[in-house]
Design a protein around this motif. Structure first.
Motif, PDB file in Angstrom:
ATOM      1  N   LEU A  63       0.487  10.101  -4.713  1.00 45.52           N
ATOM      2  CA  LEU A  63       0.012   8.764  -4.360  1.00 45.52           C
ATOM      3  C   LEU A  63       1.181   7.797  -4.437  1.00 45.52           C
ATOM      4  O   LEU A  63       1.940   7.813  -5.411  1.00 45.52           O
ATOM      5  N   VAL A  64       1.350   6.967  -3.411  1.00 47.73           N
ATOM      6  CA  VAL A  64       2.439   5.982  -3.386  1.00 47.73           C
ATOM      7  C   VAL A  64       1.832   4.574  -3.418  1.00 47.73           C
ATOM      8  O   VAL A  64       0.781   4.320  -2.810  1.00 47.73           O
ATOM      9  N   PHE A  65       2.497   3.667  -4.129  1.00 45.55           N
ATOM     10  CA  PHE A  65       1.935   2.348  -4.383  1.00 45.55           C
ATOM     11  C   PHE A  65       2.897   1.233  -3.970  1.00 45.55           C
ATOM     12  O   PHE A  65       4.119   1.384  -4.055  1.00 45.55           O
ATOM     13  N   PHE A  66       2.296   0.108  -3.577  1.00 45.68           N
ATOM     14  CA  PHE A  66       3.064  -1.013  -3.057  1.00 45.68           C
ATOM     15  C   PHE A  66       2.537  -2.341  -3.617  1.00 45.68           C
ATOM     16  O   PHE A  66       1.349  -2.459  -3.955  1.00 45.68           O
ATOM     17  N   ASN A  67       3.434  -3.308  -3.688  1.00 48.32           N
ATOM     18  CA  ASN A  67       3.074  -4.666  -4.082  1.00 48.32           C
ATOM     19  C   ASN A  67       3.111  -5.537  -2.835  1.00 48.32           C
ATOM     20  O   ASN A  67       4.175  -5.977  -2.401  1.00 48.32           O
ATOM     21  N   THR A  68       1.953  -5.772  -2.247  1.00 49.80           N
ATOM     22  CA  THR A  68       1.883  -6.568  -1.021  1.00 49.80           C
ATOM     23  C   THR A  68       1.424  -7.997  -1.282  1.00 49.80           C
ATOM     24  O   THR A  68       1.425  -8.826  -0.376  1.00 49.80           O
ATOM     25  N   SER A  69       1.021  -8.260  -2.523  1.00 51.08           N
ATOM     26  CA  SER A  69       0.477  -9.575  -2.854  1.00 51.08           C
ATOM     27  C   SER A  69       1.420 -10.421  -3.698  1.00 51.08           C
ATOM     28  O   SER A  69       1.191 -11.616  -3.859  1.00 51.08           O
ATOM     29  N   GLY A  70       2.461  -9.770  -4.229  1.00 52.81           N
ATOM     30  CA  GLY A  70       3.358 -10.478  -5.134  1.00 52.81           C
ATOM     31  C   GLY A  70       2.830 -10.523  -6.550  1.00 52.81           C
ATOM     32  O   GLY A  70       3.429 -11.160  -7.435  1.00 52.81           O
ATOM     33  N   LYS A  71       1.712  -9.830  -6.801  1.00 52.60           N
ATOM     34  CA  LYS A  71       1.089  -9.872  -8.130  1.00 52.60           C
ATOM     35  C   LYS A  71       0.919  -8.483  -8.738  1.00 52.60           C
ATOM     36  O   LYS A  71       0.067  -8.267  -9.589  1.00 52.60           O
ATOM     37  N   GLY A  72       1.731  -7.528  -8.303  1.00 54.47           N
ATOM     38  CA  GLY A  72       1.621  -6.166  -8.818  1.00 54.47           C
ATOM     39  C   GLY A  72       1.014  -5.223  -7.804  1.00 54.47           C
ATOM     40  O   GLY A  72       0.862  -5.574  -6.630  1.00 54.47           O
ATOM     41  N   VAL A  73       0.655  -4.019  -8.249  1.00 52.33           N
ATOM     42  CA  VAL A  73       0.144  -3.004  -7.341  1.00 52.33           C
ATOM     43  C   VAL A  73      -1.090  -3.512  -6.593  1.00 52.33           C
ATOM     44  O   VAL A  73      -2.051  -3.998  -7.199  1.00 52.33           O
ATOM     45  N   HIS A 113      -1.648  -2.059  -3.006  1.00 54.92           N
ATOM     46  CA  HIS A 113      -1.885  -1.178  -1.860  1.00 54.92           C
ATOM     47  C   HIS A 113      -1.407   0.224  -2.212  1.00 54.92           C
ATOM     48  O   HIS A 113      -0.475   0.399  -3.014  1.00 54.92           O
ATOM     49  N   ALA A 114      -2.048   1.233  -1.622  1.00 51.93           N
ATOM     50  CA  ALA A 114      -1.693   2.619  -1.928  1.00 51.93           C
ATOM     51  C   ALA A 114      -1.933   3.518  -0.734  1.00 51.93           C
ATOM     52  O   ALA A 114      -2.706   3.194   0.179  1.00 51.93           O
ATOM     53  N   GLY A 115      -1.251   4.649  -0.741  1.00 57.19           N
ATOM     54  CA  GLY A 115      -1.424   5.640   0.305  1.00 57.19           C
ATOM     55  C   GLY A 115      -1.114   7.023  -0.236  1.00 57.19           C
ATOM     56  O   GLY A 115      -0.841   7.186  -1.434  1.00 57.19           O
ATOM     57  N   ILE A 116      -1.146   8.013   0.632  1.00 53.88           N
ATOM     58  CA  ILE A 116      -0.886   9.406   0.249  1.00 53.88           C
ATOM     59  C   ILE A 116       0.379   9.878   0.946  1.00 53.88           C
ATOM     60  O   ILE A 116       0.476   9.849   2.177  1.00 53.88           O
ATOM     61  N   TYR A 117       1.345  10.323   0.160  1.00 55.33           N
ATOM     62  CA  TYR A 117       2.615  10.804   0.720  1.00 55.33           C
ATOM     63  C   TYR A 117       2.382  12.115   1.460  1.00 55.33           C
ATOM     64  O   TYR A 117       1.693  13.012   0.965  1.00 55.33           O
ATOM     65  N   ILE A 118       2.963  12.234   2.672  1.00 52.29           N
ATOM     66  CA  ILE A 118       2.744  13.447   3.486  1.00 52.29           C
ATOM     67  C   ILE A 118       4.054  14.121   3.887  1.00 52.29           C
ATOM     68  O   ILE A 118       4.078  14.989   4.754  1.00 52.29           O
TER      69      ILE A 118
END
Length: 302
Positions: free
Chosen positions: A94-104, A106-111
């Protein structure tokens, strides 16, 4: 009793949805295949079905498709599994992103190949690059591995060998049975096998039988919890675990040569009335032990 207790435990685990401990049953390729089945599904805020997913709802559904239970929200999913560096990512992580500027957020599955599959608000379920210089690259914050790779490989090996583990007892199950029969205390020193997670229902039992010198791992530091165990090895384990001593009588099993390494253990097991062998006069020295046989052995021990 051994098999009945095991079935109850497994059923209880399924009903309670024990997070990622079920993850050992799936392979990375299965995760990727299931994820691709949803390509093109639209994004829906709070969505958890194929009519529309948000990012964590998509991940939860993909893993549910392979009988793995993950929490609902992105932040909860971020607290699962073990951290893995970006350079060591593997399919299914599982890969995670900070798109809001407030921490985790968004997430996705590494392929593989620096790509991940996710449900984005702009494109729905689609594939993106974790190094996308225009967006995702700067927002990447980490990854978690919820698939225990060593056990995935181990179970694949068992499957490829056409071993039906609904019939045969695994090393972990035998360890738990013996620990329970002997009422072994919790071990102060943990064995730290690389393929036994602290969340496993067998974790305490495996540590207890290891501390008692009944079981040990291999040179690679693995316990191989999912693999079956032969009747020869069970004979050795039971004799040593229950401190069985030679008794009167000699038992001649057709398939147990006196030069076989387990010959003495099999004799002691028979002399103590724990085994009588098979109807054809053999012990089944190289056979994997079944639940029924293990149940019988345990019940005959004092």
């Amino acid at each position: 009793m051994f098999r009945k207790v095991l079935k109850v435990c497994l059923l209880s685990s399924a009903l309670l949805m024990m997070n990622v401990t079920a993850a050992n049953a799936a392979s990375p390729s299965e995760i990727k295949t299931k994820a691709y089945n949803y390509i093109g599904t639209p994004y829906a805020y709070g969505g958890t079905t194929s009519k529309g997913f948000d990012c964590s709802g998509f991940i939860q559904q993909v893993f549910q498709d392979v009988a793995i239970d993950l929490p609902r929200t992105t932040s909860e999913q971020y607290n699962e599994g073990t951290s893995v560096s970006k350079s060591n990512l593997e399919t299914g992580d599982l890969v995670f992103f900070n798109t809001s500027g407030k921490g985790v957020s968004h997430a996705g599955i590494y392929i593989g190949s620096n790509q991940f599959i996710h449900s984005s608000s702009s494109n729905g379920v689609s594939v993106s690059s974790i190094n996308d210089p225009y967006y995702w690259g700067d927002k990447y914050i980490g990854a978690k591995r919820v698939l225990e790779q060593s056990q995935v490989i181990e179970k694949d090996e068992v499957k490829s060998a056409n071993i039906d583990m609904s019939i045969f007892a695994s090393r972990a199950e035998v360890a738990k049975s013996i620990a329970g029969k002997l009422n072994l205390p919790l071990a102060d020193n943990k064995a730290n096998y690389s393929d036994v997670k602290t969340t496993s229902e067998y974790y305490d039992a495996i540590n207890s039988v290891t501390a008692a010198g009944i079981f040990s791992g291999n040179e690679e530091g693995k316990f191989n919890p999912s693999k079956p165990i032969t009747r020869a090895h069970v004979a050795k384990v039971l004799v040593e675990a229950f401190n069985l001593k030679p008794a009167a009588g000699t038992h001649n099993f057709k398939d147990v040569n006196t030069t076989h390494w387990a010959s003495e253990y099999v004799q002691i097991l028979a002399q103590n009335g724990v085994t009588i062998g098979k109807p054809d006069g053999t012990f089944g020295i190289n056979d994997n032990v079944t639940y029924t046989q293990m149940d019988t052995f345990i019940n005959r021990l004092k």
